[in-house]
Design an enzyme around this catalytic site. Structure first.
Site, short mmCIF file in Angstrom:
data_model
loop_
_atom_site.label_atom_id
_atom_site.label_comp_id
_atom_site.label_asym_id
_atom_site.label_seq_id
_atom_site.Cartn_x
_atom_site.Cartn_y
_atom_site.Cartn_z
N CYS A 1 -2.01 8.95 0.96
CA CYS A 1 -1.08 8.10 0.21
C CYS A 1 -1.81 7.64 -1.04
O CYS A 1 -2.75 8.30 -1.50
CB CYS A 1 -0.61 6.93 1.07
N HIS B 1 0.39 -2.82 -6.78
CA HIS B 1 1.16 -2.70 -5.54
C HIS B 1 2.16 -3.85 -5.50
O HIS B 1 1.77 -5.01 -5.39
CB HIS B 1 0.21 -2.76 -4.35
#
Length: 652
Positions: free
Chosen positions: A28, A588
């Site tokens: 990821c 994020h």
């Protein structure tokens, strides 16, 4: 010094037991995700010390190595070259990890996967049923009103047709046609069958079928053909209200039949051959095979329970296994025991046993709700525990406790302790049908009953708090190995992280990294917090690098520096940027927002794009993040911060 990606990959392969010990591999934005066949072949201490590996943990059957944005993809490419494996997706890895799990874990996961989507329906119904039943007992005149009848109908609909809801959800999990599954679920509660809640009542049986034997009639599809004492093709004419496991077994079987038929039936006749054959075979197996098995179980459980509750140790056993019978859908027959007690001795001593079991599940579920950090789980666990306190335990059991197992077992222990206390003190009720808090309306000793609830709920709560550990979703979990490898941060830096000043540029505040890298702007306006205060253990530990969190004022992300987009998460919630001076920055948005699967996020860049400082690169919905129950903190981390001799935040 730049990381040697090839060497990093080779060392990882050497310390995981070689290529033959890897089932699947993917990555990821920050992690290399591996499914390991035999964990005994791992050299964890060596893996922790591989240059480039910043942390390591195991989650959902995967070994996840934290490497960092902009770097993990390069290490992954070398990993594929070293092992000769082909690239896999995160879904491939998840599937491989699931296949590696023990059978009992896969079964629990299936139950969880089926029940999670339907939790809102059963939680709402459970709470409402508890309140309506309590009002009916507390105010007898209200129980005779139209309002009571209406509210009772609204409240119990989800449970009256639970097999239908479960069937539809199970079809999604097992890959079957949801409409065919709905038909099977409806069959199991068909009005032509005796309501499953009444299988133990001779009066209800006689009234429904117009007989006087008190025995449920059968359909014998093949006449009197017998194998031993078993009549082949015999179907007991009762429904499966309240049952869960038989429904799931039926839909699992249906999915296998349907998939096989789709592969073998010619396409031109598939449309009408497959549905009718699938439904017919599923109905036959459900009522001829699955049904008799559970009918036999009901009889054994009923007879065993009647015998056991005569003795305190037996009461303790029933207090422990009561929630197991709830899982199997066999608990509704206990009304027969209660009715028999009331008619013979005038006191229902079964009710305290059931109350202890139910209140223990309340205590365990409440502990999960208090202890967990995931907003989504908390919003399920707390209301479900309230429903259990009112005597409706299905939301707590299926939505939380049984799904995680440890809370379920803790509840069984608490239930056993409370039940034996109730048996020793010989308390009882003057009616049946209510447990938990509404049980005060029928119990013969309020003080003893209060102690019973405190024992059962308190023990289950305490044990769960001590033994249950939350497994955070992917991207939100870290264990001691990751924390031990986190960069050391001194208090001066922590204090400086909150002292960010505005310099009037494109966004209202700036994050300054005092190093040769120069200044990096915050990606979104808002209140700045130290990374140690970010509500996520991985980010807060520093395992992914040092940085800050921003409590955003608007749903927009700007490029904090000139650079190249090194990664864009499939779920669109995270972007990696590599700067001109080799800074590797991770942005994020939110915590656990990977679960939203891109809903509410719109990325405006692609991997490989060059961006300028202040350029808009993402839009996101603060409202949708809030509705999903996740913190909206925007995380900004310099993932290769340990490459710098000194990293400071703010103008210091």
């Amino acid at each position: 010094m730049a990381l040697d990606y090839r060497k990093c990959a080779e060392e990882i392969v050497a310390n995981i037991g070689g290529r033959d010990n890897v089932a699947q591999a993917a990555h990821c934005a920050t992690r290399l995700r591996l499914v390991i066949k035999d964990n005994n072949k791992l050299n964890k201490s060596a893996l922790e010390n591989v240059d480039g590996v910043k942390g390591m943990f195991e989650n959902n059957g995967q070994l996840q190595l934290i490497i960092g944005t902009g770097t993990v993809n390069k290490v992954y490419d070398e990993f594929l070259a070293v092992t000769g494996m082909t690239a896999a997706t995160k879904d491939d890895v998840k599937a491989a990890a699931a296949a590696q799990q023990p059978a009992w874990k896969r079964a629990l996961k299936s139950v969880g996967d089926v029940f999670v989507p339907i939790l809102p329906a059963i939680v709402a119904s459970g709470l409402m049923m508890g309140v309506v039943e309590a009002l009916g007992k507390a105010i007898p005149s209200f129980a005779d009103t139209d309002w009571y009848a209406f509210l009772d109908m609204v409240a119990n609909t989800a449970f009256a047709f639970l097999p239908v809801i479960v069937a539809v959800s199970a079809a999604r999990v097992f890959g079957a046609n949801i409409f065919l599954a709905a038909v099977v679920g409806l069959m199991m509660v068909h009005t032509g069958l005796l309501n499953g809640w009444n299988v133990g009542s001779e009066e209800a049986i006689n009234s429904f079928f117009g007989i006087d034997t008190g025995v449920i009639p059968t359909w014998n599809l093949f006449g009197n053909l017998k194998i031993g004492n078993y009549v082949v093709g015999s179907i007991s004419r009762h429904g499966y209200q309240g049952h869960v496991i038989p429904v799931m077994i039926a839909i699992w079987f249906m999915s296998k039949v349907e998939k096989w038929l789709h592969k073998h039936v010619p396409e031109m006749i598939d449309l009408f051959v497959v549905p009718i054959t699938t439904v017919f075979l599923t109905a036959l197996v459900t009522f001829v095979v699955v049904g008799p098995i559970f009918a036999t179980l009901e009889n054994y459980v009923l007879k065993g329970a009647e015998w056991l509750v005569q003795f305190p140790p037996g009461a303790m056993i029933m207090g422990a296994i009561y929630p197991v019978t709830v899982v199997m859908g066999l608990h509704h027959m206990y009304n027969v025991i209660e009715a028999g007690m009331l008619s013979s001795v005038g006191l229902n001593t079964w009710m305290p046993i059931a109350s202890a079991a139910n209140f223990a599940q309340f205590g365990a579920c409440l502990a999960v709700g208090i202890k967990c950090k995931q907003g989504k789980l908390k919003t399920v666990a707390i209301p479900s525990s309230m429903s259990a306190a009112l005597g409706i335990t299905e939301p707590a059991i299926f939505g939380v406790n049984f799904r995680f197992m440890k809370p379920f077992v803790c509840g069984m222990i608490g239930g056993a302790c409370g039940a034996i206390f109730g048996a020793i003190t010989k308390i009882g009720a003057t009616a049946y049908g209510v447990t938990g808090i509404p049980g005060y309306l029928t119990i013969n000793n309020y003080g003893i009953y209060t102690i019973l609830l405190l024992i059962s709920g308190g023990i289950a709560f305490g044990l769960t708090m001590v033994t249950w550990k939350e497994e955070l979703p992917e991207g939100a979990a870290v264990d001691a190995t990751a924390k031990d490898n986190a960069p050391a941060i001194d208090s001066k830096k922590d204090a400086a992280a909150s002292a960010i000043k505005s310099n009037g540029a494109d966004v209202t505040k700036k994050l300054v990294i005092t190093s040769s890298a120069g200044a990096i702007a915050l990606p979104t306006p808002g209140k700045v917090i130290p990374y140690t205060d970010i509500p996520d253990p991985t980010f807060a530990s520093g395992a992914l690098g040092q940085g800050v969190g921003v409590e955003p004022e608007e749903g927009v992300v700007y490029a904090p520096m000139d650079g190249e987009i090194s990664s864009v998460a499939d779920s669109k919630h995270a972007i990696g940027i590599t700067g001109d001076n080799d800074q590797e920055l991770l942005i994020h948005v939110g915590v656990d927002t990977v679960e939203m699967k891109g809903d509410g996020f719109n990325t405006l860049v692609e991997e490989g794009d060059n961006v300028k400082k202040g350029q808009k690169i993402m839009e996101f919905s603060l409202q949708k993040i809030k509705e999903a129950g996740h913190p909206d903190t925007v995380v900004v981390l310099l993932t290769n911060s340990d490459d710098y001799e000194d990293v400071k935040f703010g103008d210091i």
